[in-house]
Design an enzyme around this catalytic site. Structure first.
Site, PDB file in Angstrom:
ATOM      1  N   TYR A   1      -5.690  10.911   3.601  1.00 33.46           N
ATOM      2  CA  TYR A   1      -4.302  11.157   3.199  1.00 33.46           C
ATOM      3  C   TYR A   1      -4.267  11.879   1.850  1.00 33.46           C
ATOM      4  CZ  TYR A   1      -3.397   8.339   7.279  1.00 33.46           C
ATOM      5  OH  TYR A   1      -3.373   7.904   8.587  1.00 33.46           O
TER       6      TYR A   1
ATOM      7  N   GLN B   1       0.855  -1.192   0.000  1.00 38.84           N
ATOM      8  CA  GLN B   1       0.000   0.000   0.000  1.00 38.84           C
ATOM      9  C   GLN B   1       0.892   1.244   0.000  1.00 38.84           C
ATOM     10  OE1 GLN B   1      -2.321   1.489   3.417  1.00 38.84           O
ATOM     11  NE2 GLN B   1      -4.136   1.473   2.093  1.00 38.84           N
TER      12      GLN B   1
ATOM     13  N   GLY C   1      -9.642  -6.369   8.745  1.00 38.90           N
ATOM     14  CA  GLY C   1      -8.564  -5.628   9.390  1.00 38.90           C
ATOM     15  C   GLY C   1      -8.254  -6.184  10.767  1.00 38.90           C
ATOM     16  N   ARG C   2      -8.984  -5.687  11.781  1.00 40.59           N
ATOM     17  CA  ARG C   2      -8.663  -6.054  13.158  1.00 40.59           C
ATOM     18  C   ARG C   2      -8.782  -7.557  13.409  1.00 40.59           C
ATOM     19  NH1 ARG C   2     -12.872  -1.896  15.267  1.00 40.59           N
ATOM     20  NH2 ARG C   2     -13.643  -2.485  13.205  1.00 40.59           N
TER      21      ARG C   2
ATOM     22  N   ARG D   1      -7.422   2.060  -2.917  1.00 40.21           N
ATOM     23  CA  ARG D   1      -8.366   1.996  -1.789  1.00 40.21           C
ATOM     24  C   ARG D   1      -8.992   3.361  -1.569  1.00 40.21           C
ATOM     25  NH1 ARG D   1      -8.221   0.837   4.759  1.00 40.21           N
ATOM     26  NH2 ARG D   1      -9.288  -1.105   4.366  1.00 40.21           N
TER      27      ARG D   1
HETATM   28  C1  LIG Z   1      -4.155  -0.761  13.861  1.00 42.58           C
HETATM   29  C2  LIG Z   1      -4.778  -0.270  12.581  1.00 42.58           C
HETATM   30  C3  LIG Z   1      -3.956   0.186  11.561  1.00 42.58           C
HETATM   31  C4  LIG Z   1      -4.517   0.589  10.344  1.00 42.58           C
HETATM   32  N1  LIG Z   1      -3.691   0.977   9.330  1.00 42.58           N
HETATM   33  C5  LIG Z   1      -4.188   1.240   8.096  1.00 42.58           C
HETATM   34  C6  LIG Z   1      -3.323   1.495   7.000  1.00 42.58           C
HETATM   35  O1  LIG Z   1      -2.085   1.448   7.119  1.00 42.58           O
HETATM   36  N2  LIG Z   1      -3.894   1.765   5.798  1.00 42.58           N
HETATM   37  C7  LIG Z   1      -5.261   1.807   5.632  1.00 42.58           C
HETATM   38  O2  LIG Z   1      -5.724   2.056   4.517  1.00 42.58           O
HETATM   39  N3  LIG Z   1      -6.092   1.546   6.661  1.00 42.58           N
HETATM   40  C8  LIG Z   1      -5.602   1.228   7.870  1.00 42.58           C
HETATM   41  N4  LIG Z   1      -6.445   0.900   8.894  1.00 42.58           N
HETATM   42  C9  LIG Z   1      -7.877   0.690   8.613  1.00 42.58           C
HETATM   43  C10 LIG Z   1      -8.136  -0.800   8.339  1.00 42.58           C
HETATM   44  O3  LIG Z   1      -7.567  -1.191   7.097  1.00 42.58           O
HETATM   45  C11 LIG Z   1      -9.653  -1.095   8.258  1.00 42.58           C
HETATM   46  O4  LIG Z   1     -10.232  -0.228   7.339  1.00 42.58           O
HETATM   47  C12 LIG Z   1     -10.330  -0.935   9.629  1.00 42.58           C
HETATM   48  O5  LIG Z   1      -9.630  -1.668  10.622  1.00 42.58           O
HETATM   49  C13 LIG Z   1     -11.788  -1.432   9.577  1.00 42.58           C
HETATM   50  O6  LIG Z   1     -11.827  -2.780   9.172  1.00 42.58           O
HETATM   51  P1  LIG Z   1     -12.085  -3.964  10.257  1.00 42.58           P
HETATM   52  O7  LIG Z   1     -13.436  -3.701  10.880  1.00 42.58           O
HETATM   53  O8  LIG Z   1     -12.070  -5.241   9.455  1.00 42.58           O
HETATM   54  O9  LIG Z   1     -11.009  -3.884  11.272  1.00 42.58           O
HETATM   55  C14 LIG Z   1      -5.921   0.541  10.153  1.00 42.58           C
HETATM   56  C15 LIG Z   1      -6.737   0.096  11.195  1.00 42.58           C
HETATM   57  C16 LIG Z   1      -6.180  -0.310  12.387  1.00 42.58           C
HETATM   58  C17 LIG Z   1      -7.092  -0.860  13.480  1.00 42.58           C
END
Ligand SMILES: Cc1cc2nc3c(=O)[nH]c(=O)nc-3n(C[C@H](O)[C@H](O)[C@H](O)COP(=O)(O)O)c2cc1C
Length: 363
Positions: free
Chosen positions: A177, A98, A315-316, A224
């Site tokens: 961003y 990314q 994600g999480r 994205r």
């Molecule tokens: C610890 C953490 C770091 C993240 N870092 C990024 C990132 O580097 N780039 C990005 O586009 N989104 C980032 N996100 C957003 C996640 O990609 C995702 O959109 C968000 O966690 C919601 O999805 P989930 O409900 O499956 O966790 C981050 C989220 C968390 C919790």
């Protein structure tokens, strides 16, 4: 309708399933933004994902404002990524990088000068720095010369990603961003070719995608967005109109896949989500659409059954469950993510989430 476990292709890449790992910043690189061996272990543990989207990775010193986040602008960074992509490939996985320019969200302590953005604005809230949180500083509006340089930085980072062994790249066009600072109206008050009408706000993104595609081939490029949620002070009064235009542009460019962080009203990651744009984009875009935010196995399959999503990015849940694919397959309980260790350094809360076989072995 396909199952989450069915294969899917994005461009030349054959992916073994539709359960993808969303990009997650974890802060385990060095201060010079060089990936560490721990990162190879972490990503390889998650190689059952159909696709791993790497944590956001800086395209330049100027564009990277997150402590201990990795980059792709030096040879040392390329060398640092190689063991990571090799470990993922050896474990049967696929991984894209990314690419990230944080724009006005880069604090000068990290970026090295006044941050820039589409327009002269100051982001709300606080920046993470090596000395704790500090208020954001005012950004200046990028000149045409700045824009040309940054577009070149994206292209160089994409070339470096392929050199480092990645299977492709994802442009970070989400979460407030730099690309998002041009796209969505609340951050962009330019009155030149890069601001004003939707068409003009699409221009920076288009130049980035074209420059990257000219270097590595459009087949290896994805992007994205976070279209329906206010993120770090960035949103838009008419997301459906904007992202319908985005979908048409991506179709023209031949970009083979997109990922949307598109939360519903009850999301536990961000609040105040508006109507989803994915159905409107679907009507104009024939590529692969991955959806993200708050999904579990059953809700993920439901979106594929509806025909809006082709894949789901987790994600999480992936952060906390290295064997998420297997857990979804058998309906196993999930480990809970520990927010305290999201951005700390070292192995704790990073490579020590138990897998099911580990639990069984320990029992
Ligand atoms: C610890 C953490 C770091 C993240 N870092 C990024 C990132 O580097 N780039 C990005 O586009 N989104 C980032 N996100 C957003 C996640 O990609 C995702 O959109 C968000 O966690 C919601 O999805 P989930 O409900 O499956 O966790 C981050 C989220 C968390 C919790």
């Amino acid at each position: 309708m396909p199952s989450l476990f069915d294969p899917i292709a994005i461009g030349p890449l054959a992916l073994k399933n539709r359960i993808w790992m969303a990009p997650l910043t974890r802060g385990r690189a060095t201060k010079e933004a060089v990936p560490t061996p721990l990162m190879a272990q972490y990503y390889a543990q998650r190689a059952e994902a159909g696709l791993i989207i790497s944590e956001a990775t800086g395209i330049s010193r100027e564009g990277l404002g997150w402590p201990f986040a990795p980059g792709l602008w030096t040879d040392a960074q390329v060398e640092g990524w190689k063991p990571v992509t090799q470990a993922v490939h050896a474990a049967g996985g696929r991984m894209v990088a990314q690419l990230w320019h944080m724009g006005r969200l880069v604090h000068p302590d990290l970026g090295g000068g006044q941050p820039l953005s589409s327009s002269a604005t100051t982001a709300p809230h606080h920046a993470h720095t090596y000395e704790g949180n500090k208020p954001y500083v005012a950004a200046r509006a990028a000149t045409r010369k700045d824009i040309a340089r940054i577009v070149g930085d994206y292209a160089r980072a994409a070339v470096n990603a392929i050199r480092a062994g990645f299977d492709g790249i994802q442009v970070h066009g989400a979460n407030g961003y730099l690309v998002d600072q041009f796209l969505r109206a609340s951050a962009n008050s330019r009155d030149d070719d890069y601001g004003g009408s939707i068409d003009k706000r699409l221009r920076f993104m288009t130049e980035v995608l074209e420059a990257i595609s000219a270097e590595i081939g459009v087949d290896r490029v994805g992007i994205r967005y976070s279209p329906n949620i206010l993120s770090q002070g960035v949103d838009d009064p008419d997301p459906i109109a904007l992202y319908t235009a985005v979908a048409k542009r991506l179709e023209q460019l031949g970009v083979p896949w997109i990922e949307l962080r598109e939360p519903g009203p009850d999301s536990t990651f961000g609040s105040g989500a508006t109507e989803p744009v994915s159905p409107a984009m679907r009507a104009h875009y024939s590529g692969v659409i991955a959806l993200n935010s708050d999904y579990l196995g059953d809700t993920a399959q439901a979106r594929i059954d509806e025909g809006v999503a082709d894949a789901i990015a987790f994600g999480r849940t992936f952060l906390a469950n290295p064997d998420l694919v297997e857990r979804i397959r058998i309906g196993a309980d999930l480990n809970e993510p520990d927010g305290k260790t999201f951005y700390t350094q070292g192995p704790e809360g990073y490579v020590d989430y138990p897998a099911l076989d580990g639990e069984r072995a320990a029992a």
